[in-house]
Motif scaffolding. Structure first.
Motif, PDB file in Angstrom:
ATOM      1  N   ALA A   1      53.482 -48.314  24.267  1.00 36.32           N
ATOM      2  CA  ALA A   1      54.923 -48.566  24.295  1.00 36.32           C
ATOM      3  C   ALA A   1      55.689 -47.451  23.593  1.00 36.32           C
ATOM      4  O   ALA A   1      56.779 -47.054  24.031  1.00 36.32           O
ATOM      5  N   LEU A   2      55.137 -46.934  22.491  1.00 40.27           N
ATOM      6  CA  LEU A   2      55.815 -45.884  21.726  1.00 40.27           C
ATOM      7  C   LEU A   2      55.863 -44.550  22.470  1.00 40.27           C
ATOM      8  O   LEU A   2      56.831 -43.792  22.327  1.00 40.27           O
ATOM      9  N   LEU A   3      54.828 -44.272  23.256  1.00 39.14           N
ATOM     10  CA  LEU A   3      54.724 -42.953  23.897  1.00 39.14           C
ATOM     11  C   LEU A   3      55.894 -42.639  24.828  1.00 39.14           C
ATOM     12  O   LEU A   3      56.544 -41.601  24.662  1.00 39.14           O
ATOM     13  N   PRO A   4      56.220 -43.487  25.814  1.00 40.20           N
ATOM     14  CA  PRO A   4      57.362 -43.163  26.684  1.00 40.20           C
ATOM     15  C   PRO A   4      58.698 -43.158  25.942  1.00 40.20           C
ATOM     16  O   PRO A   4      59.594 -42.381  26.267  1.00 40.20           O
ATOM     17  N   MET A   5      58.832 -44.035  24.933  1.00 38.59           N
ATOM     18  CA  MET A   5      60.078 -44.068  24.167  1.00 38.59           C
ATOM     19  C   MET A   5      60.297 -42.758  23.423  1.00 38.59           C
ATOM     20  O   MET A   5      61.434 -42.282  23.304  1.00 38.59           O
ATOM     21  N   ALA A   6      59.215 -42.160  22.924  1.00 39.10           N
ATOM     22  CA  ALA A   6      59.330 -40.881  22.226  1.00 39.10           C
ATOM     23  C   ALA A   6      59.849 -39.795  23.167  1.00 39.10           C
ATOM     24  O   ALA A   6      60.742 -39.012  22.804  1.00 39.10           O
ATOM     25  N   PHE A   7      59.331 -39.756  24.384  1.00 40.47           N
ATOM     26  CA  PHE A   7      59.778 -38.745  25.349  1.00 40.47           C
ATOM     27  C   PHE A   7      61.221 -38.995  25.789  1.00 40.47           C
ATOM     28  O   PHE A   7      61.984 -38.041  25.985  1.00 40.47           O
ATOM     29  N   ILE A   8      61.607 -40.250  25.937  1.00 41.68           N
ATOM     30  CA  ILE A   8      62.991 -40.562  26.309  1.00 41.68           C
ATOM     31  C   ILE A   8      63.951 -40.110  25.216  1.00 41.68           C
ATOM     32  O   ILE A   8      65.025 -39.564  25.499  1.00 41.68           O
ATOM     33  N   CYS A   9      63.571 -40.309  23.957  1.00 37.96           N
ATOM     34  CA  CYS A   9      64.414 -39.880  22.835  1.00 37.96           C
ATOM     35  C   CYS A   9      64.577 -38.365  22.815  1.00 37.96           C
ATOM     36  O   CYS A   9      65.664 -37.844  22.538  1.00 37.96           O
TER      37      CYS A   9
ATOM     38  N   GLY B   1      66.612 -37.314  17.623  1.00 43.62           N
ATOM     39  CA  GLY B   1      65.870 -37.767  18.794  1.00 43.62           C
ATOM     40  C   GLY B   1      64.667 -36.890  19.092  1.00 43.62           C
ATOM     41  O   GLY B   1      63.601 -37.386  19.465  1.00 43.62           O
ATOM     42  N   VAL B   2      64.818 -35.594  18.912  1.00 40.00           N
ATOM     43  CA  VAL B   2      63.712 -34.668  19.162  1.00 40.00           C
ATOM     44  C   VAL B   2      62.651 -34.802  18.072  1.00 40.00           C
ATOM     45  O   VAL B   2      61.454 -34.880  18.351  1.00 40.00           O
ATOM     46  N   GLY B   3      63.114 -34.835  16.815  1.00 39.16           N
ATOM     47  CA  GLY B   3      62.176 -34.877  15.705  1.00 39.16           C
ATOM     48  C   GLY B   3      61.784 -36.288  15.309  1.00 39.16           C
ATOM     49  O   GLY B   3      60.664 -36.734  15.548  1.00 39.16           O
ATOM     50  N   GLY B   4      62.731 -37.026  14.695  1.00 43.20           N
ATOM     51  CA  GLY B   4      62.418 -38.330  14.121  1.00 43.20           C
ATOM     52  C   GLY B   4      61.845 -39.342  15.089  1.00 43.20           C
ATOM     53  O   GLY B   4      60.790 -39.924  14.847  1.00 43.20           O
TER      54      GLY B   4
ATOM     55  N   LEU C   1      66.458 -47.268  20.911  1.00 41.22           N
ATOM     56  CA  LEU C   1      65.041 -46.919  20.940  1.00 41.22           C
ATOM     57  C   LEU C   1      64.502 -46.689  19.533  1.00 41.22           C
ATOM     58  O   LEU C   1      63.358 -47.034  19.235  1.00 41.22           O
ATOM     59  N   GLY C   2      65.339 -46.097  18.667  1.00 44.29           N
ATOM     60  CA  GLY C   2      64.921 -45.899  17.277  1.00 44.29           C
ATOM     61  C   GLY C   2      64.658 -47.229  16.587  1.00 44.29           C
ATOM     62  O   GLY C   2      63.697 -47.361  15.819  1.00 44.29           O
ATOM     63  N   ALA C   3      65.489 -48.233  16.865  1.00 42.70           N
ATOM     64  CA  ALA C   3      65.300 -49.564  16.281  1.00 42.70           C
ATOM     65  C   ALA C   3      64.010 -50.205  16.786  1.00 42.70           C
ATOM     66  O   ALA C   3      63.251 -50.800  16.007  1.00 42.70           O
ATOM     67  N   ILE C   4      63.761 -50.078  18.093  1.00 41.27           N
ATOM     68  CA  ILE C   4      62.532 -50.648  18.668  1.00 41.27           C
ATOM     69  C   ILE C   4      61.303 -49.949  18.092  1.00 41.27           C
ATOM     70  O   ILE C   4      60.308 -50.595  17.740  1.00 41.27           O
ATOM     71  N   GLU C   5      61.367 -48.621  17.990  1.00 43.36           N
ATOM     72  CA  GLU C   5      60.248 -47.865  17.416  1.00 43.36           C
ATOM     73  C   GLU C   5      59.985 -48.283  15.970  1.00 43.36           C
ATOM     74  O   GLU C   5      58.830 -48.394  15.549  1.00 43.36           O
ATOM     75  N   PHE C   6      61.062 -48.492  15.222  1.00 38.15           N
ATOM     76  CA  PHE C   6      60.913 -48.900  13.823  1.00 38.15           C
ATOM     77  C   PHE C   6      60.193 -50.246  13.732  1.00 38.15           C
ATOM     78  O   PHE C   6      59.282 -50.432  12.915  1.00 38.15           O
TER      79      PHE C   6
END
Length: 201
Positions: A13-21, A50-53, A163-168
């Protein structure tokens, strides 16, 4: 759901969200999809949350979580996947910090608004200002340049915020899941783990 399956689910789940960010942050550098406005973007865009964090910083916990729920364990024999769970838990702590950074920057950006020009006749630096716009939709059309910058700003930073909230949350769940995996091991049967280990090697 066992700790291994939960880790794999979180990692995938985290992998696609990272690329979208990452993509969302890159698009913020080019307002309205044009390169000529890069001198007039806000500091929050250049902070690269979005690119880094929420992006590159999230790839490590994502991959570690996938590995923790994947085939085999730590070398020969079976330690219940505890070593991979430990790595996943530690990397999820750093992933949580990265997603929190994205949350803070995105929230500030949405509150402050984009940098825009209200007077396109002179084009002076003094004409480029930020304004309190979020709850005053009727004022969006007052921002002349870059075109559609307010909508561009709101949509992309809202994506980063969400997306940052979901990742957290996912990183927090993986920290707890990893801790359970360290203490209790993977719930998979030893016979299944042995087959997976032989298939892997």
């Amino acid at each position: 759901m066992c700790t291994g399956k939960c880790s794999r689910f979180i990692g995938l789940a985290l992998l696609p969200m990272a690329f979208i960010c990452i993509i969302a942050n890159v698009l913020l550098i080019f307002p309205n999809g044009e390169t000529k406005w890069t001198d007039h973007i806000t500091m929050q865009v250049w902070l690269m949350a979005g690119v880094g964090g929420a992006g590159l910083f999230m790839l490590c916990p994502s991959c570690n979580a996938i590995r923790a729920g994947g085939k085999g364990c730590c070398g020969k024999g079976c330690c219940g996947n505890r070593c991979r769970m430990l790595r996943s838990m530690i990397s999820s702590i750093f992933g949580g910090l990265g997603s929190f950074y994205c949350l803070a920057v995105s929230g500030t950006a949405l509150n402050d608004g984009p940098l825009c020009n209200f007077n396109n006749q002179t084009g002076k630096a003094s004409d480029w200002v930020r304004y309190n716009y979020l709850f005053n939709q009727s004022s969006w059309d007052l921002c002349i340049q870059p075109p559609n910058i307010v909508l561009w700003h709101i949509v992309l930073f809202s994506m980063l915020l969400g997306l940052g909230a979901i990742e957290f949350v996912l990183c927090a769940i993986q920290i707890v899941n990893g801790l359970m995996g360290i203490m209790c091991g993977d719930c998979r049967k030893k016979g299944n783990v042995s087959k997976l280990s032989r298939a892997q090697f």
